[in-house]
Design a protein around this motif. Structure first.
Motif, PDB file in Angstrom:
ATOM      1  N   VAL A   1      48.781  92.353  68.067  1.00 55.22           N
ATOM      2  CA  VAL A   1      49.385  91.123  68.576  1.00 55.22           C
ATOM      3  C   VAL A   1      50.837  91.069  68.111  1.00 55.22           C
ATOM      4  N   GLY A   2      51.752  90.883  69.062  1.00 54.35           N
ATOM      5  CA  GLY A   2      53.162  90.830  68.713  1.00 54.35           C
ATOM      6  C   GLY A   2      53.983  90.244  69.833  1.00 54.35           C
ATOM      7  N   THR A   3      55.302  90.214  69.638  1.00 55.63           N
ATOM      8  CA  THR A   3      56.191  89.604  70.625  1.00 55.63           C
ATOM      9  C   THR A   3      57.035  90.625  71.382  1.00 55.63           C
ATOM     10  N   ASN A   4      56.974  91.892  71.008  1.00 53.00           N
ATOM     11  CA  ASN A   4      57.836  92.905  71.603  1.00 53.00           C
ATOM     12  C   ASN A   4      57.031  93.838  72.503  1.00 53.00           C
TER      13      ASN A   4
ATOM     14  N   PHE B   1      47.542  96.059  73.300  1.00 51.03           N
ATOM     15  CA  PHE B   1      48.644  95.179  72.910  1.00 51.03           C
ATOM     16  C   PHE B   1      48.502  93.832  73.595  1.00 51.03           C
ATOM     17  N   ILE B   2      48.660  92.768  72.810  1.00 52.05           N
ATOM     18  CA  ILE B   2      48.636  91.397  73.330  1.00 52.05           C
ATOM     19  C   ILE B   2      49.946  90.726  72.959  1.00 52.05           C
ATOM     20  N   LYS B   3      50.712  90.343  73.964  1.00 55.30           N
ATOM     21  CA  LYS B   3      51.985  89.661  73.715  1.00 55.30           C
ATOM     22  C   LYS B   3      51.716  88.179  73.453  1.00 55.30           C
ATOM     23  N   ALA B   4      52.178  87.699  72.305  1.00 51.90           N
ATOM     24  CA  ALA B   4      51.967  86.288  71.964  1.00 51.90           C
ATOM     25  C   ALA B   4      52.966  85.853  70.912  1.00 51.90           C
ATOM     26  N   ASP B   5      53.571  84.704  71.135  1.00 58.95           N
ATOM     27  CA  ASP B   5      54.448  84.080  70.154  1.00 58.95           C
ATOM     28  C   ASP B   5      53.598  83.115  69.323  1.00 58.95           C
ATOM     29  N   LEU B   6      53.217  83.562  68.138  1.00 51.44           N
ATOM     30  CA  LEU B   6      52.298  82.782  67.314  1.00 51.44           C
ATOM     31  C   LEU B   6      52.998  81.670  66.527  1.00 51.44           C
TER      32      LEU B   6
ATOM     33  N   VAL C   1      51.553  76.661  68.005  1.00 49.75           N
ATOM     34  CA  VAL C   1      50.122  76.430  67.815  1.00 49.75           C
ATOM     35  C   VAL C   1      49.358  76.647  69.119  1.00 49.75           C
ATOM     36  N   ALA C   2      49.898  76.152  70.226  1.00 54.50           N
ATOM     37  CA  ALA C   2      49.216  76.289  71.512  1.00 54.50           C
ATOM     38  C   ALA C   2      49.017  77.757  71.877  1.00 54.50           C
ATOM     39  N   ASN C   3      50.035  78.590  71.639  1.00 53.40           N
ATOM     40  CA  ASN C   3      49.910  80.026  71.924  1.00 53.40           C
ATOM     41  C   ASN C   3      48.886  80.686  71.016  1.00 53.40           C
TER      42      ASN C   3
ATOM     43  N   PHE D   1      57.406  71.884  64.349  1.00 46.78           N
ATOM     44  CA  PHE D   1      57.132  72.446  63.023  1.00 46.78           C
ATOM     45  C   PHE D   1      58.273  73.365  62.588  1.00 46.78           C
ATOM     46  N   GLU D   2      58.567  73.351  61.293  1.00 46.45           N
ATOM     47  CA  GLU D   2      59.515  74.327  60.754  1.00 46.45           C
ATOM     48  C   GLU D   2      58.967  75.723  61.031  1.00 46.45           C
ATOM     49  N   SER D   3      59.811  76.642  61.432  1.00 52.80           N
ATOM     50  CA  SER D   3      59.342  77.917  61.988  1.00 52.80           C
ATOM     51  C   SER D   3      58.547  78.769  60.999  1.00 52.80           C
ATOM     52  N   ASN D   4      58.976  78.827  59.723  1.00 50.19           N
ATOM     53  CA  ASN D   4      58.196  79.581  58.733  1.00 50.19           C
ATOM     54  C   ASN D   4      56.812  78.963  58.548  1.00 50.19           C
ATOM     55  N   PHE D   5      56.789  77.661  58.432  1.00 45.02           N
ATOM     56  CA  PHE D   5      55.530  76.939  58.262  1.00 45.02           C
ATOM     57  C   PHE D   5      54.599  77.212  59.438  1.00 45.02           C
ATOM     58  N   ALA D   6      55.161  77.231  60.648  1.00 44.57           N
ATOM     59  CA  ALA D   6      54.348  77.435  61.854  1.00 44.57           C
ATOM     60  C   ALA D   6      53.809  78.850  61.956  1.00 44.57           C
ATOM     61  N   LEU D   7      54.680  79.850  61.790  1.00 46.79           N
ATOM     62  CA  LEU D   7      54.256  81.238  61.987  1.00 46.79           C
ATOM     63  C   LEU D   7      53.571  81.815  60.761  1.00 46.79           C
ATOM     64  N   PHE D   8      54.183  81.616  59.603  1.00 48.88           N
ATOM     65  CA  PHE D   8      53.702  82.275  58.386  1.00 48.88           C
ATOM     66  C   PHE D   8      52.478  81.573  57.790  1.00 48.88           C
ATOM     67  N   TYR D   9      52.288  80.294  58.118  1.00 46.75           N
ATOM     68  CA  TYR D   9      51.127  79.585  57.590  1.00 46.75           C
ATOM     69  C   TYR D   9      50.158  79.119  58.674  1.00 46.75           C
ATOM     70  N   LEU D  10      50.618  78.281  59.600  1.00 46.27           N
ATOM     71  CA  LEU D  10      49.688  77.707  60.576  1.00 46.27           C
ATOM     72  C   LEU D  10      49.012  78.762  61.439  1.00 46.27           C
TER      73      LEU D  10
END
Length: 270
Positions: A27-30, A50-55, A58-60, A96-105
Motif C-alpha cells: 500500500v502506497g501513494t506512488n 500494489f494498492i494506491k491509497a493516501d492513508l 481517515v476515509a481513504n 487532522f494534523e498530518s503526522n497525527f493522521a498518517l503516522f497514528y490514526l
C-alpha cells in the motif's frame, strides 16, 4: 500487507517476501514505484499486489481496510511503515494534523480494521514500525501540535502514541491469536519522504549517507513475521527486546489516548 511499501524499509521487505515465495500486498501513494515492484515480482517465486491509497485521510484508510478485508480473507502479517514528514505544520482535508493522521490514526485503523482477516491466519502479527521507547512527553492538551509545531518533536510524540496504541490493542485483543509488535529500526537510509525546508533537507541527506541500508532491517522484521513473539505485546530495537514495564507504556495513558481518539473519530463520523 505493508503500508508505506513502495520505499525504504517497506520496499526492501516486500522484495524479500516475494523473492522467497510470499505474496506481498503493498500500500502506497506512488504508482510508478508500486508498479515497478509488481513487475519485479512477476519473475519471482511469490507475487506482489500494489494498492494506491493516501492513508493520511481517515476515509481513504477505511476504504482500503474494507477492500483488503474483502479481497484477502486471511492475512498473516501487517507491517505499518507509512509516514510523511513535514518541516511545517499541515492539516488534512479532514482537519487532522498530518503526522497525527498518517503516522497514528492510519495505523490504529489498519490494526483494528484488519483484525478479522488476521484472526483467520495461523500465527498472525502486526508490526508497527514506529520507534518505540522514546521518552518524549505526550502533550495531552496539544496532541496535534496546534500551539507549537516542530518536526522532530511531532514525529517523536506521534511515535509515543503508537506505543500506547499497542498497549490498548494488546489489552483488548491479547486473548486472541494476533500478536502486536512495536519495532524500532534504528537510523536507516529510507527515502525520508516529506516536505522540507532547505536546512532540514540538507540534514536528512547527511543522515541518509551515514545510515545503514534499509535491507539491514529486513532480517529482524522477518524474524517477527515468521515467528511472532508469544506475549500479546512486545517491543524491539532491531533484535533487542525492550522493557514494557516502564512508565512509557502506561496502561492508564493508553486508555486516556484511546478515549480521546474515539471522540475524535466519532466527531469526524458525525
Amino acid at each position: 500487507m505493508i503500508t508505506g511499501g513502495t520505499d525504504g524499509i517497506g520496499a526492501a521487505l516486500a522484495r524479500t517476501l516475494f523473492s522467497r515465495g510470499d505474496r506481498a500486498v503493498i500500500v502506497g501513494t506512488n504508482p510508478k514505484k508500486g508498479e515497478q515492484l509488481v513487475a519485479e515480482a512477476a519473475s519471482a517465486p511469490g507475487s506482489a499486489v500494489f494498492i494506491k491509497a493516501d492513508l493520511s485521510l481517515v476515509a481513504n484508510t477505511l476504504r482500503t481496510v474494507d477492500m483488503l478485508a474483502e479481497e484477502y480473507p486471511a492475512i498473516d502479517g501487517v507491517v505499518l511503515c507509512a509516514r510523511f514528514m513535514r518541516s511545517h505544520r499541515s492539516v488534512t482535508a479532514e482537519g487532522f494534523e498530518s503526522n497525527f493522521a498518517l503516522f497514528y490514526l492510519s495505523r490504529l485503523l489498519m490494526s483494528y480494521g484488519l483484525l478479522g482477516p488476521l484472526e483467520k491466519a495461523g500465527r498472525p502479527v502486526i508490526v508497527n514500525v514506529a520507534g518505540p521507547g522514546h521518552d518524549t512527553l505526550v502533550a495531552w492538551n496539544d496532541l496535534q501540535s496546534v500551539r507549537q509545531y516542530d518536526l522532530v518533536h511531532a514525529m517523536f510524540m506521534t511515535g509515543r502514541l503508537n506505543d500506547l496504541l499497542g498497549v490498548t490493542f494488546a489489552e483488548r485483543h491479547g486473548g486472541g491469536p494476533v500478536r502486536y509488535v512495536l519495532f524500532h529500526p534504528g537510523t536507516t537510509a529510507t527515502s525520508y519522504a516529506g516536505d522540507f525546508d532547505p536546512q532540514t533537507a540538507a540534514y536528512l541527506q547527511q543522515q541518509r549517507m551515514m545510515a545503514k541500508p534499509a535491507t539491514d532491517v529486513v532480517a529482524p522484521l522477518l524474524r517477527l513475521l515468521d515467528d511472532p513473539p508469544a506475549p500479546p505485546l512486545t517491543a524491539f530495537n532491531l533484535f533487542t527486546e525492550l522493557n514494557l514495564h516502564a512508565e512509557l507504556f502506561s496502561a492508564k495513558d493508553a486508555e486516556r489516548l484511546a478515549l480521546l481518539t474515539d471522540e475524535l473519530l466519532a466527531r469526524l463520523a458525525g
